[in-house]
Design a protein around this motif. Structure first.
Motif, PDB file in Angstrom:
ATOM      1  N   MET A  38      -0.449   6.790  -1.309  1.00 28.10           N
ATOM      2  CA  MET A  38       0.202   7.185  -0.055  1.00 28.10           C
ATOM      3  C   MET A  38      -0.782   7.808   0.945  1.00 28.10           C
ATOM      4  SD  MET A  38       3.031   6.950   1.380  1.00 28.10           S
ATOM      5  CE  MET A  38       4.685   7.534   1.356  1.00 28.10           C
ATOM      6  N   LYS A  39      -1.642   8.686   0.465  1.00 29.30           N
ATOM      7  CA  LYS A  39      -2.567   9.364   1.382  1.00 29.30           C
ATOM      8  C   LYS A  39      -3.517   8.388   2.061  1.00 29.30           C
ATOM      9  CE  LYS A  39      -2.491  13.913  -0.653  1.00 29.30           C
ATOM     10  NZ  LYS A  39      -3.186  14.929  -1.424  1.00 29.30           N
ATOM     11  N   GLN A  40      -4.024   7.410   1.306  1.00 27.01           N
ATOM     12  CA  GLN A  40      -4.995   6.472   1.870  1.00 27.01           C
ATOM     13  C   GLN A  40      -4.324   5.339   2.655  1.00 27.01           C
ATOM     14  OE1 GLN A  40      -4.781   7.282  -1.436  1.00 27.01           O
ATOM     15  NE2 GLN A  40      -6.798   7.453  -2.351  1.00 27.01           N
ATOM     16  N   PHE A  41      -3.234   4.778   2.133  1.00 23.00           N
ATOM     17  CA  PHE A  41      -2.682   3.547   2.693  1.00 23.00           C
ATOM     18  C   PHE A  41      -1.207   3.605   3.063  1.00 23.00           C
ATOM     19  CE2 PHE A  41      -6.148   2.272  -0.226  1.00 23.00           C
ATOM     20  CZ  PHE A  41      -7.017   1.745   0.723  1.00 23.00           C
ATOM     21  N   GLY A  42      -0.599   4.775   3.032  1.00 24.91           N
ATOM     22  CA  GLY A  42       0.828   4.899   3.319  1.00 24.91           C
ATOM     23  C   GLY A  42       1.246   4.298   4.643  1.00 24.91           C
ATOM     24  N   GLU A  43       0.505   4.596   5.697  1.00 23.49           N
ATOM     25  CA  GLU A  43       0.860   4.071   7.029  1.00 23.49           C
ATOM     26  C   GLU A  43       0.709   2.551   7.097  1.00 23.49           C
ATOM     27  OE1 GLU A  43       2.443   5.495   9.616  1.00 23.49           O
ATOM     28  OE2 GLU A  43       2.635   7.119   8.170  1.00 23.49           O
ATOM     29  N   GLU A  44      -0.315   2.017   6.447  1.00 29.62           N
ATOM     30  CA  GLU A  44      -0.526   0.563   6.431  1.00 29.62           C
ATOM     31  C   GLU A  44       0.592  -0.144   5.670  1.00 29.62           C
ATOM     32  OE1 GLU A  44      -2.111  -3.173   7.119  1.00 29.62           O
ATOM     33  OE2 GLU A  44      -2.589  -1.287   8.101  1.00 29.62           O
ATOM     34  N   ILE A  45       1.000   0.416   4.543  1.00 29.60           N
ATOM     35  CA  ILE A  45       2.091  -0.172   3.756  1.00 29.60           C
ATOM     36  C   ILE A  45       3.376  -0.160   4.579  1.00 29.60           C
ATOM     37  CG2 ILE A  45       3.534   0.108   1.690  1.00 29.60           C
ATOM     38  CD1 ILE A  45       0.991   1.454   0.394  1.00 29.60           C
ATOM     39  N   ARG A  46       3.663   0.963   5.197  1.00 26.44           N
ATOM     40  CA  ARG A  46       4.849   1.093   6.053  1.00 26.44           C
ATOM     41  C   ARG A  46       4.821   0.044   7.174  1.00 26.44           C
ATOM     42  NH1 ARG A  46       8.409   5.015   6.573  1.00 26.44           N
ATOM     43  NH2 ARG A  46       7.272   6.395   5.176  1.00 26.44           N
ATOM     44  N   LYS A  47       3.648  -0.113   7.786  1.00 27.42           N
ATOM     45  CA  LYS A  47       3.486  -1.073   8.884  1.00 27.42           C
ATOM     46  C   LYS A  47       3.748  -2.508   8.413  1.00 27.42           C
ATOM     47  CE  LYS A  47      -0.135  -2.781  11.920  1.00 27.42           C
ATOM     48  NZ  LYS A  47      -1.576  -2.812  12.089  1.00 27.42           N
ATOM     49  N   VAL A  48       3.215  -2.889   7.253  1.00 27.67           N
ATOM     50  CA  VAL A  48       3.405  -4.241   6.722  1.00 27.67           C
ATOM     51  C   VAL A  48       4.888  -4.498   6.440  1.00 27.67           C
ATOM     52  CG1 VAL A  48       2.924  -5.802   4.787  1.00 27.67           C
ATOM     53  CG2 VAL A  48       1.080  -4.455   5.792  1.00 27.67           C
TER      54      VAL A  48
END
Length: 87
Positions: A38-48
């Motif tokens: 979540m800390k590293q890629f949370g925003e990217e996952i949410r965006k996808v």
């Protein structure tokens, strides 16, 4: 596209994501995301997830996602599968 029933896709295995999508009475997407990265890629996952729902013309749904380190193409495939199963 309308979400008519609860549908799931994916697993809780490493490098995968478990997606559950449900109908929503309210307009908009409610996304509940849990991820081991979540800390590293949370925003990217949410965006996808949100972009994939937009491409599929899903305007209202409740989405619960449990990520175990899935790559973008896996996330997209799981969201598409869950949406198609929910029709």
């Amino acid at each position: 596209m309308d979400i008519k029933k609860v549908a799931k896709a994916g697993t809780l295995e490493s490098n995968d994501i478990y997606i559950m999508i449900m109908p929503s009475e309210e307009k908009g997407i409610e996304l509940d995301l849990e991820s081991i990265v979540m800390k590293q890629f949370g925003e990217e996952i949410r965006k996808v997830i949100l972009e994939t729902l937009k491409e599929l013309k899903v305007e209202s749904a409740i989405v619960k996602a449990q990520d175990k380190g899935a790559l973008d193409y896996t996330i997209k495939a799981r969201v598409e599968t869950a949406v198609k199963r929910a029709q």
